[in-house]
Scaffold this motif. Structure first.
Motif, short mmCIF file in Angstrom:
data_model
loop_
_atom_site.label_atom_id
_atom_site.label_comp_id
_atom_site.label_asym_id
_atom_site.label_seq_id
_atom_site.Cartn_x
_atom_site.Cartn_y
_atom_site.Cartn_z
N ARG A 175 56.33 -11.81 2.72
CA ARG A 175 56.81 -12.85 3.65
C ARG A 175 56.07 -14.17 3.51
N TYR A 176 54.77 -14.14 3.20
CA TYR A 176 53.96 -15.36 3.27
C TYR A 176 53.88 -16.13 1.97
N CYS A 177 54.48 -15.60 0.91
CA CYS A 177 54.45 -16.34 -0.37
C CYS A 177 55.63 -15.97 -1.26
N GLY A 178 56.52 -15.13 -0.81
CA GLY A 178 57.67 -14.71 -1.61
C GLY A 178 57.45 -13.39 -2.32
N TRP A 179 56.35 -13.35 -3.12
CA TRP A 179 56.02 -12.15 -3.89
C TRP A 179 54.52 -11.96 -3.95
N SER A 180 54.07 -10.72 -3.79
CA SER A 180 52.65 -10.42 -4.00
C SER A 180 52.41 -10.23 -5.49
N GLY A 181 51.18 -9.86 -5.83
CA GLY A 181 50.82 -9.72 -7.24
C GLY A 181 50.28 -11.03 -7.78
N ALA A 287 49.98 2.14 7.89
CA ALA A 287 48.72 2.61 8.47
C ALA A 287 48.46 1.99 9.82
N ASN A 288 48.85 0.72 9.99
CA ASN A 288 48.66 0.03 11.27
C ASN A 288 49.79 -0.97 11.46
N LEU A 289 49.81 -1.60 12.64
CA LEU A 289 50.88 -2.54 12.93
C LEU A 289 50.83 -3.77 12.04
N TRP A 290 49.63 -4.20 11.68
CA TRP A 290 49.49 -5.36 10.80
C TRP A 290 50.28 -5.15 9.52
N GLN A 291 50.22 -3.92 8.96
CA GLN A 291 50.97 -3.59 7.76
C GLN A 291 52.44 -3.30 8.07
N ALA A 292 52.68 -2.50 9.10
CA ALA A 292 54.03 -2.02 9.40
C ALA A 292 54.98 -3.15 9.79
N PHE A 293 54.43 -4.22 10.37
CA PHE A 293 55.29 -5.32 10.80
C PHE A 293 55.96 -6.03 9.63
N ALA A 352 49.03 -17.02 12.17
CA ALA A 352 50.10 -17.12 11.18
C ALA A 352 51.02 -15.91 11.25
N ALA A 353 50.42 -14.72 11.34
CA ALA A 353 51.22 -13.49 11.43
C ALA A 353 52.00 -13.45 12.75
#
Length: 420
Positions: A175-181, A287-293, A352-353
Protein backbone atom coordinates in the motif's frame (compact mmCIF):
# COMPACT_ATOMS: atom_id res chain seq x y z
CA UNK A 1 -32.32 -27.65 -3.22
CA UNK A 2 -29.56 -26.15 -1.06
CA UNK A 3 -29.89 -22.39 -0.57
CA UNK A 4 -26.43 -21.89 0.90
CA UNK A 5 -22.81 -22.40 -0.11
CA UNK A 6 -19.94 -23.25 2.25
CA UNK A 7 -16.72 -21.26 2.30
CA UNK A 8 -13.48 -21.92 4.15
CA UNK A 9 -10.76 -19.36 4.94
CA UNK A 10 -7.36 -19.79 6.63
CA UNK A 11 -6.80 -18.46 10.14
CA UNK A 12 -3.35 -19.45 11.36
CA UNK A 13 -3.01 -23.22 11.02
CA UNK A 14 -6.78 -23.70 10.92
CA UNK A 15 -9.61 -23.13 8.46
CA UNK A 16 -12.74 -21.23 9.49
CA UNK A 17 -15.96 -22.11 7.71
CA UNK A 18 -19.30 -20.42 7.15
CA UNK A 19 -22.48 -20.83 5.13
CA UNK A 20 -23.36 -18.03 2.71
CA UNK A 21 -26.72 -17.40 0.99
CA UNK A 22 -26.26 -18.92 -2.45
CA UNK A 23 -28.22 -16.28 -4.35
CA UNK A 24 -25.95 -13.51 -3.08
CA UNK A 25 -22.60 -15.31 -3.32
CA UNK A 26 -20.56 -14.28 -6.37
CA UNK A 27 -17.39 -16.27 -5.92
CA UNK A 28 -14.34 -17.36 -3.96
CA UNK A 29 -11.05 -15.83 -5.13
CA UNK A 30 -7.44 -16.57 -4.36
CA UNK A 31 -3.93 -15.54 -5.28
CA UNK A 32 -2.97 -17.48 -8.40
CA UNK A 33 -2.04 -21.08 -7.80
CA UNK A 34 1.03 -20.48 -9.93
CA UNK A 35 3.16 -23.60 -10.00
CA UNK A 36 6.28 -23.45 -7.82
CA UNK A 37 9.71 -23.73 -9.34
CA UNK A 38 10.60 -27.36 -9.97
CA UNK A 39 14.12 -26.89 -8.61
CA UNK A 40 14.56 -23.79 -6.46
CA UNK A 41 18.24 -24.44 -5.79
CA UNK A 42 19.12 -24.59 -9.48
CA UNK A 43 17.14 -21.40 -10.16
CA UNK A 44 19.02 -19.62 -7.37
CA UNK A 45 22.32 -20.69 -8.94
CA UNK A 46 21.14 -19.57 -12.39
CA UNK A 47 19.99 -16.14 -11.18
CA UNK A 48 23.26 -15.56 -9.32
CA UNK A 49 25.32 -16.67 -12.31
CA UNK A 50 23.41 -14.40 -14.73
CA UNK A 51 22.27 -11.41 -12.66
CA UNK A 52 20.21 -8.60 -14.16
CA UNK A 53 22.39 -5.63 -15.21
CA UNK A 54 25.09 -6.49 -12.68
CA UNK A 55 28.39 -8.30 -12.41
CA UNK A 56 28.05 -11.67 -10.64
CA UNK A 57 28.40 -11.59 -6.87
CA UNK A 58 31.77 -13.32 -7.08
CA UNK A 59 33.12 -10.47 -9.20
CA UNK A 60 31.64 -7.82 -6.89
CA UNK A 61 33.14 -9.62 -3.92
CA UNK A 62 36.66 -9.53 -5.36
CA UNK A 63 36.50 -5.72 -5.32
CA UNK A 64 35.53 -5.56 -1.64
CA UNK A 65 36.56 -6.82 1.79
CA UNK A 66 33.43 -7.01 3.94
CA UNK A 67 29.88 -8.04 3.00
CA UNK A 68 26.60 -7.36 4.79
CA UNK A 69 23.54 -9.40 3.89
CA UNK A 70 20.16 -7.85 4.70
CA UNK A 71 17.37 -10.39 5.26
CA UNK A 72 13.65 -9.73 5.72
CA UNK A 73 11.90 -10.98 8.87
CA UNK A 74 9.44 -13.76 9.70
CA UNK A 75 6.42 -11.75 8.54
CA UNK A 76 7.60 -12.64 5.03
CA UNK A 77 7.84 -16.13 3.56
CA UNK A 78 11.16 -15.54 1.78
CA UNK A 79 13.15 -18.81 2.07
CA UNK A 80 16.35 -17.08 3.20
CA UNK A 81 17.63 -20.34 4.70
CA UNK A 82 17.75 -21.78 1.18
CA UNK A 83 19.10 -18.69 -0.58
CA UNK A 84 21.82 -17.70 1.91
CA UNK A 85 24.17 -20.69 1.43
CA UNK A 86 24.42 -19.92 -2.31
CA UNK A 87 24.97 -16.19 -1.71
CA UNK A 88 27.65 -16.87 0.90
CA UNK A 89 29.34 -19.40 -1.39
CA UNK A 90 29.59 -16.72 -4.10
CA UNK A 91 31.07 -14.24 -1.62
CA UNK A 92 33.66 -16.73 -0.44
CA UNK A 93 34.60 -17.56 -4.05
CA UNK A 94 35.30 -13.85 -4.33
CA UNK A 95 37.74 -14.10 -1.42
CA UNK A 96 35.61 -12.55 1.32
CA UNK A 97 36.43 -14.46 4.49
CA UNK A 98 33.71 -15.91 6.68
CA UNK A 99 34.55 -13.54 9.55
CA UNK A 100 33.95 -10.59 7.20
CA UNK A 101 30.38 -11.59 6.34
CA UNK A 102 27.51 -10.46 8.61
CA UNK A 103 23.72 -10.78 8.47
CA UNK A 104 21.34 -7.99 9.50
CA UNK A 105 17.60 -8.63 9.86
CA UNK A 106 15.84 -5.76 8.10
CA UNK A 107 12.97 -5.35 10.56
CA UNK A 108 11.85 -1.82 9.76
CA UNK A 109 9.63 -0.96 12.72
CA UNK A 110 8.79 -4.61 13.47
CA UNK A 111 9.76 -6.26 16.74
CA UNK A 112 13.16 -7.95 17.16
CA UNK A 113 13.39 -11.59 16.14
CA UNK A 114 13.87 -14.14 18.89
CA UNK A 115 16.79 -16.53 18.60
CA UNK A 116 14.65 -19.45 17.46
CA UNK A 117 13.07 -17.21 14.80
CA UNK A 118 16.52 -16.15 13.57
CA UNK A 119 17.61 -19.77 13.37
CA UNK A 120 14.48 -20.67 11.45
CA UNK A 121 14.90 -17.76 9.04
CA UNK A 122 18.57 -18.23 8.11
CA UNK A 123 19.08 -21.89 9.01
CA UNK A 124 20.82 -23.44 12.00
CA UNK A 125 24.24 -23.80 10.39
CA UNK A 126 24.43 -20.23 9.12
CA UNK A 127 23.18 -18.79 12.41
CA UNK A 128 25.92 -20.66 14.28
CA UNK A 129 28.69 -19.65 11.85
CA UNK A 130 27.92 -16.00 11.09
CA UNK A 131 27.17 -12.87 13.11
CA UNK A 132 23.44 -12.09 12.99
CA UNK A 133 21.94 -8.79 14.17
CA UNK A 134 18.45 -7.38 14.68
CA UNK A 135 17.95 -3.86 13.33
CA UNK A 136 16.57 -1.36 15.86
CA UNK A 137 14.90 1.60 14.16
CA UNK A 138 14.79 3.59 17.42
CA UNK A 139 18.52 3.21 18.17
CA UNK A 140 21.14 5.87 17.32
CA UNK A 141 21.87 5.43 13.61
CA UNK A 142 24.17 6.93 10.98
CA UNK A 143 23.01 10.08 9.17
CA UNK A 144 24.05 9.95 5.50
CA UNK A 145 22.21 12.91 3.95
CA UNK A 146 18.78 13.82 2.58
CA UNK A 147 16.68 12.72 -0.36
CA UNK A 148 15.69 15.04 -3.21
CA UNK A 149 12.53 16.04 -1.34
CA UNK A 150 14.32 16.56 1.96
CA UNK A 151 13.79 13.29 3.82
CA UNK A 152 16.61 12.78 6.36
CA UNK A 153 18.36 9.44 5.81
CA UNK A 154 19.30 7.53 8.96
CA UNK A 155 20.58 3.98 8.42
CA UNK A 156 22.03 1.20 10.52
CA UNK A 157 25.75 1.88 11.02
CA UNK A 158 26.61 -1.65 9.86
CA UNK A 159 26.02 -0.49 6.27
CA UNK A 160 28.88 2.00 6.58
CA UNK A 161 31.15 -0.71 7.99
CA UNK A 162 30.70 -3.00 4.97
CA UNK A 163 31.58 -2.25 1.37
CA UNK A 164 29.26 -4.79 -0.26
CA UNK A 165 25.57 -4.80 0.73
CA UNK A 166 23.16 -7.48 -0.51
CA UNK A 167 19.40 -7.62 0.08
CA UNK A 168 17.37 -10.84 0.27
CA UNK A 169 13.59 -10.40 0.24
CA UNK A 170 10.38 -10.89 -1.71
CA UNK A 171 8.20 -8.85 -4.04
CA UNK A 172 4.58 -8.32 -2.97
CA UNK A 173 1.87 -5.69 -3.56
CA UNK A 174 2.26 -2.91 -0.97
CA UNK A 175 0.00 0.00 0.00
CA UNK A 176 2.73 2.51 0.88
CA UNK A 177 4.90 2.21 -2.23
CA UNK A 178 3.08 -0.03 -4.72
CA UNK A 179 5.41 -3.02 -4.41
CA UNK A 180 7.72 -4.36 -1.72
CA UNK A 181 11.10 -5.89 -2.50
CA UNK A 182 14.06 -4.15 -4.08
CA UNK A 183 15.27 -1.14 -2.09
CA UNK A 184 12.63 -1.66 0.56
CA UNK A 185 15.05 -4.03 2.31
CA UNK A 186 16.95 -0.81 3.19
CA UNK A 187 14.08 1.66 3.51
CA UNK A 188 12.29 0.95 5.80
CA UNK A 189 14.21 -2.29 6.51
CA UNK A 190 17.31 -0.83 8.17
CA UNK A 191 16.44 2.87 8.50
CA UNK A 192 15.60 5.12 11.44
CA UNK A 193 12.14 6.22 12.55
CA UNK A 194 12.38 9.68 10.94
CA UNK A 195 13.28 8.18 7.56
CA UNK A 196 10.67 5.42 7.76
CA UNK A 197 7.87 7.76 8.84
CA UNK A 198 8.62 10.38 6.18
CA UNK A 199 8.32 7.89 3.33
CA UNK A 200 5.17 6.26 4.75
CA UNK A 201 3.57 9.70 5.19
CA UNK A 202 3.89 10.33 1.47
CA UNK A 203 0.53 8.53 1.12
CA UNK A 204 -1.02 11.73 2.50
CA UNK A 205 0.52 13.77 -0.33
CA UNK A 206 0.71 11.61 -3.43
CA UNK A 207 -2.55 9.90 -4.51
CA UNK A 208 -0.64 7.77 -7.02
CA UNK A 209 0.78 5.77 -4.10
CA UNK A 210 -1.49 2.75 -3.98
CA UNK A 211 -1.48 -1.02 -4.04
CA UNK A 212 0.22 -2.18 -7.24
CA UNK A 213 1.51 1.23 -8.39
CA UNK A 214 4.80 0.96 -10.32
CA UNK A 215 5.66 4.66 -10.38
CA UNK A 216 5.20 6.97 -7.41
CA UNK A 217 7.05 9.29 -5.04
CA UNK A 218 7.45 6.67 -2.30
CA UNK A 219 9.06 4.13 -4.61
CA UNK A 220 11.42 6.83 -5.90
CA UNK A 221 12.35 7.73 -2.30
CA UNK A 222 12.97 4.11 -1.35
CA UNK A 223 15.27 3.56 -4.31
CA UNK A 224 17.15 6.81 -3.60
CA UNK A 225 17.71 5.86 0.04
CA UNK A 226 18.82 2.34 -0.89
CA UNK A 227 21.30 3.63 -3.47
CA UNK A 228 22.66 6.28 -1.07
CA UNK A 229 23.01 3.68 1.70
CA UNK A 230 25.06 1.44 -0.58
CA UNK A 231 22.74 -1.42 -1.59
CA UNK A 232 24.66 -3.19 -4.37
CA UNK A 233 22.73 -6.35 -5.19
CA UNK A 234 19.36 -7.98 -4.49
CA UNK A 235 17.95 -11.49 -4.55
CA UNK A 236 14.14 -11.33 -4.56
CA UNK A 237 11.64 -14.17 -4.69
CA UNK A 238 8.02 -14.22 -5.80
CA UNK A 239 5.86 -16.78 -4.02
CA UNK A 240 2.28 -17.97 -4.49
CA UNK A 241 -0.57 -18.18 -2.00
CA UNK A 242 0.84 -21.40 -0.57
CA UNK A 243 4.21 -19.72 0.10
CA UNK A 244 6.00 -21.70 -2.63
CA UNK A 245 8.54 -19.78 -4.72
CA UNK A 246 7.32 -19.34 -8.29
CA UNK A 247 10.16 -17.15 -9.56
CA UNK A 248 13.37 -15.42 -8.49
CA UNK A 249 15.31 -12.39 -9.69
CA UNK A 250 18.82 -11.25 -8.80
CA UNK A 251 21.05 -8.38 -9.81
CA UNK A 252 21.24 -4.59 -9.68
CA UNK A 253 18.55 -3.32 -7.25
CA UNK A 254 16.36 -1.25 -9.59
CA UNK A 255 16.35 -3.26 -12.84
CA UNK A 256 16.08 -6.58 -10.97
CA UNK A 257 13.19 -5.18 -8.93
CA UNK A 258 11.42 -3.91 -12.05
CA UNK A 259 11.73 -7.33 -13.68
CA UNK A 260 10.47 -8.94 -10.48
CA UNK A 261 7.40 -6.69 -10.42
CA UNK A 262 6.52 -7.77 -13.96
CA UNK A 263 6.65 -11.39 -12.82
CA UNK A 264 4.83 -10.71 -9.53
CA UNK A 265 1.84 -9.04 -11.22
CA UNK A 266 1.02 -12.35 -12.88
CA UNK A 267 0.99 -14.13 -9.52
CA UNK A 268 -0.72 -11.65 -7.20
CA UNK A 269 -3.21 -10.09 -9.59
CA UNK A 270 -6.71 -11.45 -8.83
CA UNK A 271 -9.50 -10.63 -11.28
CA UNK A 272 -12.69 -10.29 -9.22
CA UNK A 273 -15.97 -8.37 -9.15
CA UNK A 274 -17.04 -5.49 -6.93
CA UNK A 275 -19.25 -6.58 -4.02
CA UNK A 276 -21.25 -5.34 -1.03
CA UNK A 277 -19.74 -7.75 1.49
CA UNK A 278 -16.18 -9.03 1.25
CA UNK A 279 -15.02 -11.84 3.52
CA UNK A 280 -11.22 -11.73 3.46
CA UNK A 281 -8.48 -13.70 5.20
CA UNK A 282 -5.34 -11.85 6.33
CA UNK A 283 -3.29 -15.03 5.81
CA UNK A 284 -0.30 -15.25 5.44
CA UNK A 285 0.57 -11.94 7.21
CA UNK A 286 -1.71 -12.14 10.23
CA UNK A 287 0.51 -12.23 13.34
CA UNK A 288 -0.90 -8.89 14.51
CA UNK A 289 -3.24 -6.14 13.39
CA UNK A 290 -0.40 -4.04 12.01
CA UNK A 291 0.23 -6.83 9.49
CA UNK A 292 -3.34 -8.07 9.04
CA UNK A 293 -4.70 -4.63 8.16
CA UNK A 294 -2.88 -4.94 4.83
CA UNK A 295 -5.89 -7.01 3.76
CA UNK A 296 -8.07 -3.92 4.22
CA UNK A 297 -6.24 -2.16 1.41
CA UNK A 298 -7.04 -4.98 -1.00
CA UNK A 299 -10.62 -4.97 0.30
CA UNK A 300 -10.92 -1.23 -0.33
CA UNK A 301 -10.47 -1.89 -4.05
CA UNK A 302 -13.29 -4.44 -4.14
CA UNK A 303 -16.08 -3.37 -1.76
CA UNK A 304 -18.71 -0.85 -2.76
CA UNK A 305 -18.79 2.32 -0.68
CA UNK A 306 -20.97 1.71 2.37
CA UNK A 307 -20.35 -2.04 2.15
CA UNK A 308 -18.88 -4.37 4.75
CA UNK A 309 -15.49 -6.04 5.17
CA UNK A 310 -15.18 -9.16 7.35
CA UNK A 311 -11.50 -9.65 8.17
CA UNK A 312 -10.37 -13.11 9.35
CA UNK A 313 -7.02 -13.08 11.18
CA UNK A 314 -5.17 -15.18 13.77
CA UNK A 315 -3.58 -12.16 15.60
CA UNK A 316 -1.53 -14.23 18.04
CA UNK A 317 0.48 -11.07 18.84
CA UNK A 318 -2.55 -8.82 19.29
CA UNK A 319 -2.41 -5.29 17.91
CA UNK A 320 1.35 -5.32 17.25
CA UNK A 321 4.22 -2.88 17.58
CA UNK A 322 2.10 0.28 17.31
CA UNK A 323 -0.55 0.16 20.06
CA UNK A 324 -2.13 3.51 19.13
CA UNK A 325 -3.13 2.37 15.64
CA UNK A 326 -6.83 1.79 16.34
CA UNK A 327 -7.20 4.91 18.50
CA UNK A 328 -5.69 7.07 15.78
CA UNK A 329 -7.73 5.47 12.98
CA UNK A 330 -10.96 6.40 14.76
CA UNK A 331 -10.04 10.10 14.74
CA UNK A 332 -10.89 10.28 11.06
CA UNK A 333 -8.96 11.55 8.04
CA UNK A 334 -9.42 15.28 8.66
CA UNK A 335 -8.27 15.15 12.29
CA UNK A 336 -5.36 12.91 11.38
CA UNK A 337 -4.21 15.40 8.75
CA UNK A 338 -4.23 18.19 11.34
CA UNK A 339 -2.04 16.10 13.66
CA UNK A 340 0.28 15.09 10.81
CA UNK A 341 0.77 18.72 9.74
CA UNK A 342 1.65 19.71 13.29
CA UNK A 343 3.76 16.57 13.92
CA UNK A 344 2.01 16.17 17.29
CA UNK A 345 2.64 12.45 17.66
CA UNK A 346 5.95 10.76 18.43
CA UNK A 347 4.97 7.71 16.36
CA UNK A 348 4.57 9.36 12.95
CA UNK A 349 4.81 5.96 11.26
CA UNK A 350 1.68 4.88 13.11
CA UNK A 351 -0.03 8.07 11.92
CA UNK A 352 0.67 7.10 8.31
CA UNK A 353 -0.87 3.66 8.84
CA UNK A 354 -3.82 5.19 10.70
CA UNK A 355 -4.39 7.58 7.79
CA UNK A 356 -4.48 4.70 5.28
CA UNK A 357 -6.71 2.66 7.61
CA UNK A 358 -9.07 5.58 8.24
CA UNK A 359 -9.73 5.82 4.50
CA UNK A 360 -11.01 2.24 4.56
CA UNK A 361 -12.89 2.77 7.83
CA UNK A 362 -14.79 5.78 6.45
CA UNK A 363 -15.52 3.94 3.20
CA UNK A 364 -16.91 0.65 4.55
CA UNK A 365 -17.87 -1.12 7.79
CA UNK A 366 -15.24 -3.44 9.26
CA UNK A 367 -15.67 -6.60 11.34
CA UNK A 368 -12.78 -8.68 12.67
CA UNK A 369 -12.95 -12.43 13.31
CA UNK A 370 -10.26 -13.61 15.74
CA UNK A 371 -9.86 -15.59 18.96
CA UNK A 372 -6.78 -13.65 20.07
CA UNK A 373 -7.79 -10.00 20.14
CA UNK A 374 -8.63 -8.21 23.37
CA UNK A 375 -12.09 -6.73 22.77
CA UNK A 376 -11.20 -3.64 24.81
CA UNK A 377 -8.81 -2.60 22.03
CA UNK A 378 -11.84 -1.96 19.80
CA UNK A 379 -14.12 -0.41 22.43
CA UNK A 380 -15.48 2.94 21.36
CA UNK A 381 -14.94 2.15 17.69
CA UNK A 382 -17.31 1.07 14.93
CA UNK A 383 -15.26 -2.08 14.29
CA UNK A 384 -17.07 -5.30 15.23
CA UNK A 385 -15.27 -8.22 16.86
CA UNK A 386 -16.30 -11.89 16.54
CA UNK A 387 -14.79 -15.22 17.50
CA UNK A 388 -16.96 -17.11 14.99
CA UNK A 389 -16.87 -16.49 11.24
CA UNK A 390 -20.45 -17.76 10.96
CA UNK A 391 -21.63 -15.22 13.55
CA UNK A 392 -19.97 -12.40 11.64
CA UNK A 393 -21.50 -13.61 8.36
CA UNK A 394 -24.95 -14.00 9.93
CA UNK A 395 -24.80 -10.46 11.30
CA UNK A 396 -23.80 -9.08 7.92
CA UNK A 397 -26.45 -11.10 6.12
CA UNK A 398 -29.07 -9.78 8.52
CA UNK A 399 -28.79 -6.47 6.66
CA UNK A 400 -28.71 -7.97 3.16
CA UNK A 401 -30.86 -6.60 0.37
CA UNK A 402 -31.97 -9.02 -2.35
CA UNK A 403 -29.44 -7.78 -4.89
CA UNK A 404 -26.47 -7.39 -2.50
CA UNK A 405 -23.45 -9.47 -3.43
CA UNK A 406 -20.95 -11.40 -1.28
CA UNK A 407 -17.41 -12.36 -2.29
CA UNK A 408 -14.66 -14.24 -0.42
CA UNK A 409 -10.93 -13.55 -0.87
CA UNK A 410 -8.16 -15.77 0.41
CA UNK A 411 -4.64 -14.36 1.17
CA UNK A 412 -5.88 -10.78 1.36
CA UNK A 413 -2.57 -9.36 2.63
CA UNK A 414 -0.72 -10.34 -0.55
CA UNK A 415 -3.48 -10.05 -3.16
CA UNK A 416 -3.78 -7.33 -5.79
CA UNK A 417 -7.47 -7.26 -6.79
CA UNK A 418 -8.13 -6.36 -10.40
CA UNK A 419 -11.78 -5.34 -10.53
CA UNK A 420 -13.72 -6.73 -13.46
Amino acid sequence: MCNTVNISLPCGRFELTAEIPKKNFKGFFSVSETAPLENLESEIKRSLACPIQSEPLTTLARETKRALILVDDITRQTPAHIILPFVIEELQKGDIYKENISILFALGSHRPLKEDEMRRKVGEEIFDQFRCYNHDYKAPLSYIGRTNIGTPIYVNSLLKEHDLVIGIGSILPHRYCGWSGGGKIVQPGVCGKETIAATHLLVTKDPSICLGSESNTALDEIRYVARTAGLNFIVNTIYNGAGDVTDIVAGAPVPAHEEGIRKAKKVFGVAMPKCDILIVSAYPEEANLWQAFKALYAAHLVVHQGGRIILVARLEEGIGEHPDLIKLMTLGIDNLMKIIRKSQEEDMLCLAAAYAGAHVMEYASIDIVSNNLDESILSGTSIGIYTSLQDAVDNACGHLRDDDTIVALREGTIALPIVK
